[in-house]
Design a protein around this motif. Structure first.
Motif, PDB file in Angstrom:
ATOM      1  N   ILE A   1      -2.599  -5.297  -3.519  1.00  0.00           N
ATOM      2  CA  ILE A   1      -3.560  -4.697  -2.589  1.00  0.00           C
ATOM      3  C   ILE A   1      -4.949  -5.295  -2.798  1.00  0.00           C
ATOM      4  CG2 ILE A   1      -4.752  -2.557  -1.980  1.00  0.00           C
ATOM      5  CD1 ILE A   1      -2.110  -1.108  -2.707  1.00  0.00           C
ATOM      6  N   SER A   2      -5.314  -5.524  -4.051  1.00  0.00           N
ATOM      7  CA  SER A   2      -6.619  -6.120  -4.351  1.00  0.00           C
ATOM      8  C   SER A   2      -6.741  -7.502  -3.735  1.00  0.00           C
ATOM      9  CB  SER A   2      -6.833  -6.188  -5.866  1.00  0.00           C
ATOM     10  OG  SER A   2      -6.788  -4.916  -6.461  1.00  0.00           O
ATOM     11  N   VAL A   3      -5.703  -8.310  -3.899  1.00  0.00           N
ATOM     12  CA  VAL A   3      -5.712  -9.671  -3.335  1.00  0.00           C
ATOM     13  C   VAL A   3      -5.740  -9.625  -1.818  1.00  0.00           C
ATOM     14  CG1 VAL A   3      -4.419 -11.830  -3.121  1.00  0.00           C
ATOM     15  CG2 VAL A   3      -4.550 -10.668  -5.336  1.00  0.00           C
ATOM     16  N   PHE A   4      -4.896  -8.772  -1.226  1.00  0.00           N
ATOM     17  CA  PHE A   4      -4.851  -8.671   0.232  1.00  0.00           C
ATOM     18  C   PHE A   4      -6.186  -8.179   0.782  1.00  0.00           C
ATOM     19  CE2 PHE A   4      -0.060  -7.846  -0.263  1.00  0.00           C
ATOM     20  CZ  PHE A   4       0.213  -9.200  -0.191  1.00  0.00           C
ATOM     21  N   GLY A   5      -6.831  -7.253   0.057  1.00  0.00           N
ATOM     22  CA  GLY A   5      -8.128  -6.748   0.497  1.00  0.00           C
ATOM     23  C   GLY A   5      -9.185  -7.837   0.510  1.00  0.00           C
ATOM     24  N   MET A   6      -9.214  -8.645  -0.545  1.00  0.00           N
ATOM     25  CA  MET A   6     -10.189  -9.731  -0.614  1.00  0.00           C
ATOM     26  C   MET A   6      -9.905 -10.807   0.423  1.00  0.00           C
ATOM     27  SD  MET A   6     -10.974 -10.214  -4.704  1.00  0.00           S
ATOM     28  CE  MET A   6      -9.253 -10.353  -5.187  1.00  0.00           C
ATOM     29  N   ALA A   7      -8.623 -10.963   0.783  1.00  0.00           N
ATOM     30  CA  ALA A   7      -8.252 -11.983   1.771  1.00  0.00           C
ATOM     31  C   ALA A   7      -8.451 -11.496   3.201  1.00  0.00           C
ATOM     32  CB  ALA A   7      -6.803 -12.416   1.564  1.00  0.00           C
ATOM     33  N   GLY A   8      -8.773 -10.213   3.365  1.00  0.00           N
ATOM     34  CA  GLY A   8      -9.040  -9.681   4.701  1.00  0.00           C
ATOM     35  C   GLY A   8      -7.822  -9.383   5.533  1.00  0.00           C
ATOM     36  N   VAL A   9      -6.652  -9.209   4.886  1.00  0.00           N
ATOM     37  CA  VAL A   9      -5.437  -8.935   5.662  1.00  0.00           C
ATOM     38  C   VAL A   9      -5.130  -7.437   5.742  1.00  0.00           C
ATOM     39  CG1 VAL A   9      -4.444 -11.178   5.127  1.00  0.00           C
ATOM     40  CG2 VAL A   9      -3.927  -9.231   3.645  1.00  0.00           C
ATOM     41  N   VAL A  10      -5.963  -6.608   5.100  1.00  0.00           N
ATOM     42  CA  VAL A  10      -5.769  -5.155   5.182  1.00  0.00           C
ATOM     43  C   VAL A  10      -6.521  -4.645   6.414  1.00  0.00           C
ATOM     44  CG1 VAL A  10      -6.046  -2.932   4.034  1.00  0.00           C
ATOM     45  CG2 VAL A  10      -5.547  -4.975   2.687  1.00  0.00           C
ATOM     46  N   THR A  11      -5.833  -4.637   7.525  1.00  0.00           N
ATOM     47  CA  THR A  11      -6.408  -4.239   8.810  1.00  0.00           C
ATOM     48  C   THR A  11      -6.155  -2.755   9.080  1.00  0.00           C
ATOM     49  OG1 THR A  11      -4.372  -4.781   9.977  1.00  0.00           O
ATOM     50  CG2 THR A  11      -5.986  -6.559   9.691  1.00  0.00           C
ATOM     51  N   ALA A  12      -6.687  -2.257  10.191  1.00  0.00           N
ATOM     52  CA  ALA A  12      -6.435  -0.868  10.592  1.00  0.00           C
ATOM     53  C   ALA A  12      -4.948  -0.637  10.807  1.00  0.00           C
ATOM     54  CB  ALA A  12      -7.213  -0.553  11.877  1.00  0.00           C
TER      55      ALA A  12
ATOM     56  N   PHE B   1       0.072   2.110   9.227  1.00  0.00           N
ATOM     57  CA  PHE B   1       1.507   2.132   8.940  1.00  0.00           C
ATOM     58  C   PHE B   1       1.783   2.427   7.469  1.00  0.00           C
ATOM     59  CE2 PHE B   1       1.943   0.155  13.085  1.00  0.00           C
ATOM     60  CZ  PHE B   1       3.162   0.647  13.526  1.00  0.00           C
ATOM     61  N   ALA B   2       0.931   1.916   6.584  1.00  0.00           N
ATOM     62  CA  ALA B   2       1.127   2.174   5.156  1.00  0.00           C
ATOM     63  C   ALA B   2       0.993   3.659   4.834  1.00  0.00           C
ATOM     64  CB  ALA B   2       0.118   1.365   4.337  1.00  0.00           C
ATOM     65  N   LEU B   3      -0.018   4.308   5.413  1.00  0.00           N
ATOM     66  CA  LEU B   3      -0.220   5.732   5.165  1.00  0.00           C
ATOM     67  C   LEU B   3       0.905   6.571   5.769  1.00  0.00           C
ATOM     68  CD1 LEU B   3      -4.089   6.014   5.713  1.00  0.00           C
ATOM     69  CD2 LEU B   3      -2.830   6.079   3.543  1.00  0.00           C
ATOM     70  N   LEU B   4       1.376   6.180   6.951  1.00  0.00           N
ATOM     71  CA  LEU B   4       2.499   6.887   7.573  1.00  0.00           C
ATOM     72  C   LEU B   4       3.737   6.792   6.689  1.00  0.00           C
ATOM     73  CD1 LEU B   4       3.999   8.273   9.939  1.00  0.00           C
ATOM     74  CD2 LEU B   4       4.357   5.987  10.915  1.00  0.00           C
TER      75      LEU B   4
ATOM     76  N   ILE C   1       0.832  -1.210   0.000  1.00  0.00           N
ATOM     77  CA  ILE C   1       0.000   0.000   0.000  1.00  0.00           C
ATOM     78  C   ILE C   1       0.866   1.258   0.000  1.00  0.00           C
ATOM     79  CG2 ILE C   1      -1.720   1.321   1.295  1.00  0.00           C
ATOM     80  CD1 ILE C   1      -2.791  -1.374   2.339  1.00  0.00           C
ATOM     81  N   SER C   2       1.883   1.289   0.839  1.00  0.00           N
ATOM     82  CA  SER C   2       2.729   2.486   0.912  1.00  0.00           C
ATOM     83  C   SER C   2       3.502   2.704  -0.387  1.00  0.00           C
ATOM     84  CB  SER C   2       3.707   2.376   2.085  1.00  0.00           C
ATOM     85  OG  SER C   2       4.622   1.316   1.899  1.00  0.00           O
ATOM     86  N   SER C   3       3.769   1.623  -1.130  1.00  0.00           N
ATOM     87  CA  SER C   3       4.535   1.767  -2.374  1.00  0.00           C
ATOM     88  C   SER C   3       3.762   2.516  -3.444  1.00  0.00           C
ATOM     89  CB  SER C   3       4.955   0.391  -2.900  1.00  0.00           C
ATOM     90  OG  SER C   3       3.832  -0.353  -3.327  1.00  0.00           O
ATOM     91  N   ILE C   4       2.436   2.589  -3.309  1.00  0.00           N
ATOM     92  CA  ILE C   4       1.663   3.426  -4.230  1.00  0.00           C
ATOM     93  C   ILE C   4       2.170   4.865  -4.146  1.00  0.00           C
ATOM     94  CG2 ILE C   4      -0.605   4.407  -4.717  1.00  0.00           C
ATOM     95  CD1 ILE C   4      -0.468   1.544  -5.558  1.00  0.00           C
ATOM     96  N   PHE C   5       2.405   5.345  -2.925  1.00  0.00           N
ATOM     97  CA  PHE C   5       2.891   6.713  -2.731  1.00  0.00           C
ATOM     98  C   PHE C   5       4.337   6.849  -3.198  1.00  0.00           C
ATOM     99  CE2 PHE C   5      -0.444   6.011   0.362  1.00  0.00           C
ATOM    100  CZ  PHE C   5      -1.170   7.187   0.338  1.00  0.00           C
ATOM    101  N   THR C   6       5.192   5.916  -2.782  1.00  0.00           N
ATOM    102  CA  THR C   6       6.615   6.040  -3.087  1.00  0.00           C
ATOM    103  C   THR C   6       6.884   5.905  -4.586  1.00  0.00           C
ATOM    104  OG1 THR C   6       6.917   3.672  -2.597  1.00  0.00           O
ATOM    105  CG2 THR C   6       7.344   5.221  -0.817  1.00  0.00           C
ATOM    106  N   ASN C   7       6.229   4.949  -5.233  1.00  0.00           N
ATOM    107  CA  ASN C   7       6.475   4.757  -6.663  1.00  0.00           C
ATOM    108  C   ASN C   7       5.845   5.849  -7.515  1.00  0.00           C
ATOM    109  OD1 ASN C   7       8.068   2.262  -6.951  1.00  0.00           O
ATOM    110  ND2 ASN C   7       6.336   1.292  -5.949  1.00  0.00           N
ATOM    111  N   LEU C   8       4.704   6.378  -7.063  1.00  0.00           N
ATOM    112  CA  LEU C   8       4.085   7.473  -7.804  1.00  0.00           C
ATOM    113  C   LEU C   8       4.978   8.714  -7.761  1.00  0.00           C
ATOM    114  CD1 LEU C   8       1.666   8.419  -9.425  1.00  0.00           C
ATOM    115  CD2 LEU C   8       0.561   9.094  -7.276  1.00  0.00           C
TER     116      LEU C   8
ATOM    117  N   GLY D   1       3.959   5.962   3.494  1.00  0.00           N
ATOM    118  CA  GLY D   1       3.749   6.580   2.196  1.00  0.00           C
ATOM    119  C   GLY D   1       3.848   8.095   2.240  1.00  0.00           C
ATOM    120  N   ALA D   2       3.239   8.688   3.257  1.00  0.00           N
ATOM    121  CA  ALA D   2       3.247  10.149   3.363  1.00  0.00           C
ATOM    122  C   ALA D   2       4.646  10.690   3.611  1.00  0.00           C
ATOM    123  CB  ALA D   2       2.305  10.589   4.480  1.00  0.00           C
ATOM    124  N   VAL D   3       5.385  10.038   4.494  1.00  0.00           N
ATOM    125  CA  VAL D   3       6.739  10.490   4.815  1.00  0.00           C
ATOM    126  C   VAL D   3       7.677  10.288   3.634  1.00  0.00           C
ATOM    127  CG1 VAL D   3       8.742  10.044   6.282  1.00  0.00           C
ATOM    128  CG2 VAL D   3       6.460  10.119   7.292  1.00  0.00           C
ATOM    129  N   ALA D   4       7.433   9.239   2.855  1.00  0.00           N
ATOM    130  CA  ALA D   4       8.357   8.873   1.782  1.00  0.00           C
ATOM    131  C   ALA D   4       8.199   9.720   0.522  1.00  0.00           C
ATOM    132  CB  ALA D   4       8.165   7.397   1.428  1.00  0.00           C
TER     133      ALA D   4
END
Length: 252
Positions: free
Chosen positions: A188-199, A204-207, A59-66, A209-212
């Motif tokens: 992210i799509s697979v992880f979302g469907m598998a229910g592993v994208v928790t709070a 941590f991903a947003l933190l 998830i955080s790599s969306i920010f870093t790679n963009l 991504g934003a800092v990076a």
């Protein structure tokens, strides 16, 4: 979902450590083309365990790679990026699904092993100056998809493929960013469907991504001033050490 609840039991000092490593890893990634996925597990695994690490970095790599793509946009080789993405989409999804079936120890073993293997893989590819065509690039992308779907720190494989296909310098970094954006969306799509994208994963991903985000632009400013071999050698040592620590912890 209360995202802030993902920081429960995490101190301010620990959050600052994660943020500092995120900025450092982003700068390294902007200089060398990889680094975030290799370095972030070194601080994330001791704090929250191995299982959430790959979803967090995806998830955080969306920010870093963009941000990296925007910084180097004029260097991107879109044709080769399309070849790799087309070949790697399915295998990336399969690799991500396989990761969701791992235990905590299994996840640590996979991440640690990938980190350690990434160093000799990069050095071997550079030493032998391997060159490949579009067909071989696509074939390699299928295998890369499986690895990137289920591990963190596998960006070195993609870099090796792109360099073997004839890309150099900023073109490698920019094209890598385009491909990594696509594979991250699949994961992210697979992880979302598998229910592993928790709070906790989102927090941590947003933190990270934003800092990076500024890291890619800092890297662009430094790219002509810092000798590449110096930060590459430091990164190799950190990656191998971190991988050994994670494998030891999992086996223990």
């Amino acid at each position: 979902m209360n995202i802030l609840s993902g920081f429960a039991d995490i101190s301010v000092a620990q959050l600052l450590l994660v943020a500092g490593m995120a900025l450092f890893a982003s700068v390294i990634g902007g200089l060398a083309g990889y680094g975030t996925g290799a370095l972030m597990p070194l601080v994330l695994v001791p704090l929250i365990g191995a299982e959430p690490v790959v979803p967090i970095i995806a998830i955080s790599s969306i920010f870093t790679n963009l941000s990296r793509f925007v910084a180097y946009i004029r260097y991107a080789d879109c044709r080769r990026a399309l070849i790799v993405v087309s070949a790697a989409i399915l295998s990336t999804a399969l690799g991500a699904y396989g990761y969701t079936r791992l235990s905590g120890a299994g996840a640590a073993l996979v991440i640690g092993s990938m980190l350690i293997l990434s160093v000799p893989l990069r050095r071997l590819a550079k030493h032998h100056q391997v060159r490949i065509g579009d067909a071989a690039l696509a074939a390699g992308a299928v295998g890369y998809g499986v690895v990137v779907g289920g591990t963190s720190g596998s960006g070195v494989i993609l870099l090796s493929l792109l360099m073997a296909a004839g890309l150099e310098g900023a073109a490698v970094i920019a094209t890598d960013a385009v491909i990594s954006l696509a594979t991250s969306v699949v994961k992210i799509s697979v992880f979302g469907m598998a229910g592993v994208v928790t709070a906790q994963v989102l927090a941590f991903a947003l933190l990270i991504g934003a800092v990076a985000i500024p890291g890619a632009f800092l890297a662009k400013a430094f790219v002509e001033r810092m000798p590449v071999h110096i930060h590459t050698a430091i990164l190799d040592v950190a990656v191998i050490t971190g991988g050994l620590v994670m494998i030891w912890s999992a086996l223990r």
